[in-house]
Structures are given as structure tokens and as C-alpha cells.
Design a protein around this motif. Structure first.
Motif, PDB file in Angstrom:
ATOM      1  N   ALA A   1       0.917  -1.138  -0.137  1.00  0.00           N
ATOM      2  CA  ALA A   1       0.014   0.044   0.037  1.00  0.00           C
ATOM      3  C   ALA A   1       0.982   1.358   0.012  1.00  0.00           C
ATOM      4  CB  ALA A   1      -0.942  -0.006   1.302  1.00  0.00           C
ATOM      5  N   ASP A   2       2.058   1.303   0.808  1.00  0.00           N
ATOM      6  CA  ASP A   2       2.847   2.154   0.797  1.00  0.00           C
ATOM      7  C   ASP A   2       3.744   2.679  -0.507  1.00  0.00           C
ATOM      8  OD1 ASP A   2       4.416   4.606   2.276  1.00  0.00           O
ATOM      9  OD2 ASP A   2       5.998   2.870   1.852  1.00  0.00           O
ATOM     10  N   ARG A   3       4.124   1.451  -1.039  1.00  0.00           N
ATOM     11  CA  ARG A   3       4.981   1.563  -2.490  1.00  0.00           C
ATOM     12  C   ARG A   3       4.215   1.883  -3.443  1.00  0.00           C
ATOM     13  NH1 ARG A   3      10.220  -0.175  -3.095  1.00  0.00           N
ATOM     14  NH2 ARG A   3       9.840   0.673  -5.299  1.00  0.00           N
ATOM     15  N   THR A   4       2.821   1.455  -3.512  1.00  0.00           N
ATOM     16  CA  THR A   4       2.018   1.862  -4.703  1.00  0.00           C
ATOM     17  C   THR A   4       1.024   3.219  -4.169  1.00  0.00           C
ATOM     18  OG1 THR A   4       0.107   0.576  -3.518  1.00  0.00           O
ATOM     19  CG2 THR A   4       1.556  -0.577  -5.234  1.00  0.00           C
ATOM     20  N   GLN A   5       1.370   3.557  -3.264  1.00  0.00           N
ATOM     21  CA  GLN A   5       0.714   5.021  -2.599  1.00  0.00           C
ATOM     22  C   GLN A   5      -0.960   4.674  -2.627  1.00  0.00           C
ATOM     23  OE1 GLN A   5       2.006   8.386  -4.726  1.00  0.00           O
ATOM     24  NE2 GLN A   5       4.163   7.699  -4.712  1.00  0.00           N
ATOM     25  N   ALA A   6      -1.244   3.336  -2.634  1.00  0.00           N
ATOM     26  CA  ALA A   6      -2.416   2.990  -2.708  1.00  0.00           C
ATOM     27  C   ALA A   6      -3.425   3.797  -3.627  1.00  0.00           C
ATOM     28  CB  ALA A   6      -3.385   3.286  -1.068  1.00  0.00           C
TER      29      ALA A   6
END
Length: 223
Positions: free
Chosen positions: A154-159
């Protein structure tokens, strides 16, 4: 074109230990020069957005392996929805001149590779003490792993748009790393998430707890 689609990648295909890769500064310059002639013009890229970069992807796959399909899997609504690559936006914005675009493509490949190597390290740290025991491991190990992996994806994809697709994929990769058959892993992950994730919103702690609990329970039931 599914063979060039990052969404279909399996852990066997992306596992860094199976696909050694190093690219020093000189090799990166060489690769940039090889990629440049394969790039479309900005006008052609816009007109044929869905397939204009296929030649680049195919070249990378032929040269290094199918794991490279994720080189332009950018964050949000890019060429492929819901990825982690930040240096590449999308065909309509990232494709300009070959001189400017080719280094971006190589940077995207390196960012994707760094992510895969990061995941491999996380999988090793989160795996049950005895992976061969599979489902007989303490449920806490599976619950903790699910929570941490969902959080980092979720953090890396910025959700952003479609982020949960890659989240499902990463959880499936983790199960494959621990010896779970691909079809069974997919069922476990889909059942645990159960439609609880959506675009443009990171799951709150309560939702993550529920998903992680379901994930651990499903693993316990496979024993």
C-alpha cells in the motif's frame, strides 16, 4: 500479449535468486543505447498507447527474463494500473525524445528490480521458522507476514488506482516462496481479501487485521 503483462508474473519468474541481474554504470549506458531505437515517437506512442512500448518490453524479456515486464508498472493509472515504479509515469507523459526516454526506461527497470530484491529479503525475514512445515506453522507468522506485506505494498503503490491487484500478487508470491501451489495460493489470497481493498484508499488497521486473520486461518486449514 499476456506474456508481456506484469500482472501475470509468478514468483518463479521474478525470484531474484533464480534470475541473477547486475547492471553497473557502463552496462546501464549500453542498455540505454540498445533501448533507444526501440522507442516510439511521442506522437506514435500517444496514438498506440496500449502497444507502443511492447518492443521495449519484449527486448528486455528476451535479454533478461520475464521478470522485466514490470519495468513500466508505474504508480496509479499508468501504462499498467497499480504498480510501484515512480520514475516512469505513463506513455503519454514519459515518452518524449529517445534521448530523454531511454534512460527513464532503464531507471524503471532498475527500480522494479530493487523492489523484487526487497520483497525477497522481506519474504525471508517473514517466513515461518521451518518453511517446509507449511500450514503447520504458528498462525501468528502468517498473520504478521500478511499485515506487513499489505502495508508495504500500500505504501509503495501509494494505494492509488488498482494497487490491490499487485497486493494480491505479492501475497501470492509470498505463499509460493513458502511452497504453496500457485492455484491454492490464489484462492487463499482472494478469500482473505474478500473485496475489502479498493482504489485510492489505503486499508485502515481494522481492515488489515481482518484480512491478515483470514489469511492465517486459511493457511491453518490447508494442513
Amino acid at each position: 500479449m499476456t506474456e508481456l503483462w506484469a500482472h501475470t508474473l509468478t514468483w518463479t519468474e521474478v525470484d531474484p535468486s533464480r534470475h541473477p541481474f547486475e547492471l553497473d554504470e557502463d552496462a546501464a549506458k549500453t542498455l540505454t543505447g540498445l533501448v533507444a531505437p526501440l522507442l516510439p515517437s511521442a506522437e506514435a506512442a500517444e496514438e498506440h498507447r496500449g502497444r507502443s512500448l511492447a518492443a521495449v518490453t519484449k527486448f528486455l524479456v528476451d535479454r533478461y527474463g520475464r521478470w522485466t515486464c514490470g519495468w513500466n508498472w508505474s504508480i496509479g493509472e499508468g501504462d499498467t494500473d497499480g504498480g510501484i515504479v515512480g520514475v516512469w509515469c505513463c506513455t503519454s507523459h514519459s515518452v518524449t525524445t529517445a534521448e530523454e526516454t531511454a534512460p527513464l526506461a532503464v531507471a524503471g527497470l532498475l527500480e522494479w528490480r530493487d523492489w523484487l530484491e526487497d520483497l525477497a529479503e522481506r519474504f525471508a525475514a517473514l517466513a515461518p521458522p521451518s518453511p517446509s512445515t507449511g500450514a503447520t506453522a504458528d498462525p501468528w507468522h502468517w498473520e504478521r507476514a500478511c499485515t506487513r506485506l499489505v502495508t508495504v505494498v500500500a505504501d509503495r503503490t501509494q494505494a492509488e488506482s488498482g494497487w490491490y491487484g499487485h497486493c494480491e500478487q505479492v501475497l501470492g508470491w509470498f505463499l509460493a516462496y513458502n511452497g504453496v501451489e500457485e492455484g491454492q495460493a490464489s484462492e487463499i489470497v482472494k478469500g482473505a481479501i474478500g473485496g475489502r481493498f479498493g482504489s485510492w484508499i489505503a486499508p485502515d488497521a481494522t481492515v488489515v487485521d481482518v484480512v491478515s486473520s483470514q489469511f492465517a486461518r486459511a493457511m491453518g486449514e490447508t494442513g
